[in-house]
Design an enzyme around this catalytic site. Structure first.
Site, PDB file in Angstrom:
ATOM      1  N   ASN A 102      -7.811  10.490   9.151  1.00  7.20           N
ATOM      2  CA  ASN A 102      -7.331  11.795   8.723  1.00  7.20           C
ATOM      3  C   ASN A 102      -8.186  12.291   7.574  1.00  7.20           C
ATOM      4  OD1 ASN A 102      -5.341  13.468   9.731  1.00  7.20           O
ATOM      5  ND2 ASN A 102      -3.850  11.810   9.500  1.00  7.20           N
ATOM      6  N   GLY A 103      -8.402  11.379   6.609  1.00  5.83           N
ATOM      7  CA  GLY A 103      -9.417  11.621   5.596  1.00  5.83           C
ATOM      8  C   GLY A 103     -10.712  11.005   6.103  1.00  5.83           C
ATOM      9  N   HIS A 129     -11.863   5.414  -0.270  1.00  4.78           N
ATOM     10  CA  HIS A 129     -11.923   4.574   0.941  1.00  4.78           C
ATOM     11  C   HIS A 129     -12.776   3.331   0.717  1.00  4.78           C
ATOM     12  CE1 HIS A 129     -11.282   8.370   3.654  1.00  4.78           C
ATOM     13  NE2 HIS A 129     -10.127   7.752   3.439  1.00  4.78           N
ATOM     14  N   ASN A 155       0.854  -1.175   0.000  1.00  5.47           N
ATOM     15  CA  ASN A 155       0.000   0.000   0.000  1.00  5.47           C
ATOM     16  C   ASN A 155       0.900   1.238   0.000  1.00  5.47           C
ATOM     17  OD1 ASN A 155      -1.745   2.078   0.602  1.00  5.47           O
ATOM     18  ND2 ASN A 155      -2.653   1.108   2.397  1.00  5.47           N
ATOM     19  N   GLU A 170      -7.628  -2.546   5.969  1.00  3.75           N
ATOM     20  CA  GLU A 170      -7.577  -2.472   4.505  1.00  3.75           C
ATOM     21  C   GLU A 170      -6.631  -3.522   3.934  1.00  3.75           C
ATOM     22  OE1 GLU A 170      -7.049   1.793   5.033  1.00  3.75           O
ATOM     23  OE2 GLU A 170      -8.364   2.105   3.310  1.00  3.75           O
ATOM     24  N   ARG A 172      -8.764  18.944   5.185  1.00  4.55           N
ATOM     25  CA  ARG A 172      -9.590  19.310   4.021  1.00  4.55           C
ATOM     26  C   ARG A 172     -10.958  19.790   4.496  1.00  4.55           C
ATOM     27  NH1 ARG A 172      -8.847  13.628   2.026  1.00  4.55           N
ATOM     28  NH2 ARG A 172      -6.635  13.492   1.550  1.00  4.55           N
ATOM     29  N   ASP A 192      -4.985  16.758  14.168  1.00  7.16           N
ATOM     30  CA  ASP A 192      -5.149  15.508  14.908  1.00  7.16           C
ATOM     31  C   ASP A 192      -6.241  15.665  15.964  1.00  7.16           C
ATOM     32  OD1 ASP A 192      -4.672  13.357  16.911  1.00  7.16           O
ATOM     33  OD2 ASP A 192      -3.000  12.910  15.554  1.00  7.16           O
ATOM     34  N   GLY A 212      -9.269   5.758  12.577  1.00  7.33           N
ATOM     35  CA  GLY A 212      -8.699   6.366  13.791  1.00  7.33           C
ATOM     36  C   GLY A 212      -9.691   7.069  14.703  1.00  7.33           C
ATOM     37  N   ARG A 256      -2.723  -1.858  -3.341  1.00 10.17           N
ATOM     38  CA  ARG A 256      -3.801  -0.885  -3.229  1.00 10.17           C
ATOM     39  C   ARG A 256      -3.580   0.161  -4.312  1.00 10.17           C
ATOM     40  NH1 ARG A 256      -4.225   4.005   0.588  1.00 10.17           N
ATOM     41  NH2 ARG A 256      -6.352   4.704   0.225  1.00 10.17           N
ATOM     42  N   HIS A 282     -16.156   6.255   7.714  1.00  6.34           N
ATOM     43  CA  HIS A 282     -14.703   6.101   7.831  1.00  6.34           C
ATOM     44  C   HIS A 282     -14.147   7.448   8.268  1.00  6.34           C
ATOM     45  CE1 HIS A 282     -10.689   4.470   6.515  1.00  6.34           C
ATOM     46  NE2 HIS A 282     -10.438   5.766   6.569  1.00  6.34           N
ATOM     47  N   LEU A 283     -13.794   7.541   9.554  1.00  4.40           N
ATOM     48  CA  LEU A 283     -13.327   8.821  10.091  1.00  4.40           C
ATOM     49  C   LEU A 283     -11.876   8.690  10.542  1.00  4.40           C
ATOM     50  CD1 LEU A 283     -16.512   9.646  12.264  1.00  4.40           C
ATOM     51  CD2 LEU A 283     -16.095  10.207   9.856  1.00  4.40           C
TER      52      LEU A 283
END
Ligand code: ADP
Length: 384
Positions: free
Chosen positions: A212-213, A181, A8, A365, A242, A283, A331, A92, A209-210
């Site tokens: 960093n992205g 994702h 990946n 993943e 973002r 973070d 995360g 990936r 899906h929470l």
């Protein structure tokens, strides 16, 4: 023994893991970071022994792959005697455009197509292509499988993936929602089905899906029917750096104010979201720490984060026509109980009305890539 290696690659990193299949036992995994910087760093873990960490110098992904292979063959840190013991490699690949709707074995023509999609994922596809090319060279004759982050969303209906822009832009440039994702959303949706002990076919699930992205997906009968990320990973809920959804005229406004394209790109990908609003960090752990100290900017960043997630969940319950499970992963989704509770509290009405279960599922993943690659390799073998 069937070994599947999973790779990946990110813009300056390669995550790797070696699975024994079909048991899906991960024998070793590691992460080579800061490729191309003054010092790179590797963390390597062989199951059953302590981590091996080292600062080293790796100039590019190709050199990184070489180093990882030397670890797989190492007498103490590895498990292989010969790289030929590897049955297949699962890569990936972030962007598979409209062509790749499922995993595939990479050949020259397909690799070219993946390269072409670099224009849609300039940070991700190029390093992934480098790693695939290195493997095609070093592991001659061993099948290389591409597993795409966009593939799970290839079931989006046209009315969900088209933007309200001139149709020619879709035809000419492929401007549409792709979603990302996907490997993670699919993995946790399937796991939710197992936990509810009901066939996926009958279920309406929202996966959050929470990390960093961040992205949210509506899954009906095991298929993605809508997802919050779009043409690029910028759209949707707010993320670490973002903004998520915002009025695109803001970009035109900033251009007129003299901002360069590069500056706006940097602003939208690296300086917005939790970091931009809080002024503290991207973070969530840092934000929560500051929030407890009554830092107002941390508070507002957190409020916006929660509110925008709630709006998406509300909309997706609507298009799903009900809800069986609301799944949190990655995360933040897995570890920030306080935030999950805040999100769910605001949605109490919907959760009660639908009787949905709230599940926290660890996403893996790498394991999902190994599973998908192995399934494909097994099928290929049968058809021979
Ligand atoms: P990525 O998207 O880069 O894979 P992760 O899924 O690790 O990132 O998510 C990173 C986010 O998750 C950060 O905002 C971080 O604060 C949060 N996070 C990760 N681990 C924990 C933890 N143990 N407790 C609380 N928050 C965490």
């Amino acid at each position: 023994m069937v070994w599947v290696l999973v790779l990946n690659a990110g813009s300056s990193s390669i995550k790797y893991s070696l699975f024994k299949m079909p048991e899906e036992d991960c024998f070793l995994r590691g992460n080579l970071e800061r490729i191309g910087e003054r010092f790179s760093f590797i963390k390597h873990m062989l199951s059953g022994s302590g981590p091996f960490q080292k600062r080293l110098k790796i100039a590019h992904h190709r050199e990184g792959i070489n180093f990882i292979f030397s670890l797989l063959l190492d007498k103490e840190k590895g498990v292989l005697k010969n790289l030929k013991e590897i049955s297949g490699v699962g890569h990936r690949v972030v962007h598979g455009g409209e062509v790749f709707r499922q995993p595939c074995i990479i050949n020259k023509k397909r690799l070219l197509k993946i390269k072409e999609y670099s224009i849609l994922a300039p940070l991700h596809n190029p390093p992934q292509v480098s790693v695939i090319e290195a493997c095609l060279e070093y592991l001659k004759g061993i099948p290389q499988v591409a597993v795409f982050d966009t593939a799970f969303h290839s079931t989006l209906p046209k009315y969900a993936f088209l933007y309200g822009l001139p149709y020619e832009l879709y035809e000419k440039f492929g401007i549409r929602k792709y979603g990302f994702h996907g490997i993670s959303h699919q993995y946790v949706a399937e796991e939710a089905g197992r936990r509810l002990k009901r066939p996926l076919q009958d279920l309406k699930i929202i996966t959050c899906h929470l990390g960093n992205g961040c992205s949210i997906t509506a899954v009906k009968g095991g298929k993605s029917i809508d997802t919050s990320m779009g043409f690029t990973p910028l759209e949707g809920v707010m993320m670490g750096t973002r903004p998520g959804d915002f009025d695109p005229s803001i970009i035109l406004f900033l251009l007129k104010k003299g901002y360069s394209i590069e500056k706006i790109d940097h602003l939208l990908n690296k300086k917005s979201g939790l970091l931009g609003l809080s002024g503290v960090s991207n973070d969530m752990r840092d934000i929560m720490r500051q929030l407890r100290r009554n830092n107002l900017r941390a508070q507002i960043a957190c409020d916006v984060f929660v509110y925008r997630i709630q709006k998406y969940i509300g909309a997706y319950v609507g298009i799903l026509g009900g809800l069986d499970a609301l799944v949190f992963t990655a995360g933040i989704g897995e570890n920030q109980k306080e935030l999950r509770e805040r999100i769910c509290k605001g949605l109490n009405f919907l959760l009660k009305a639908t009787g949905a279960r709230v599940l926290v599922i660890h996403t893996d993943e790498e394991q999902s890539i190994a599973r998908q690659a192995y399934a494909l390799l097994k099928n290929e073998d049968k058809s021979k």
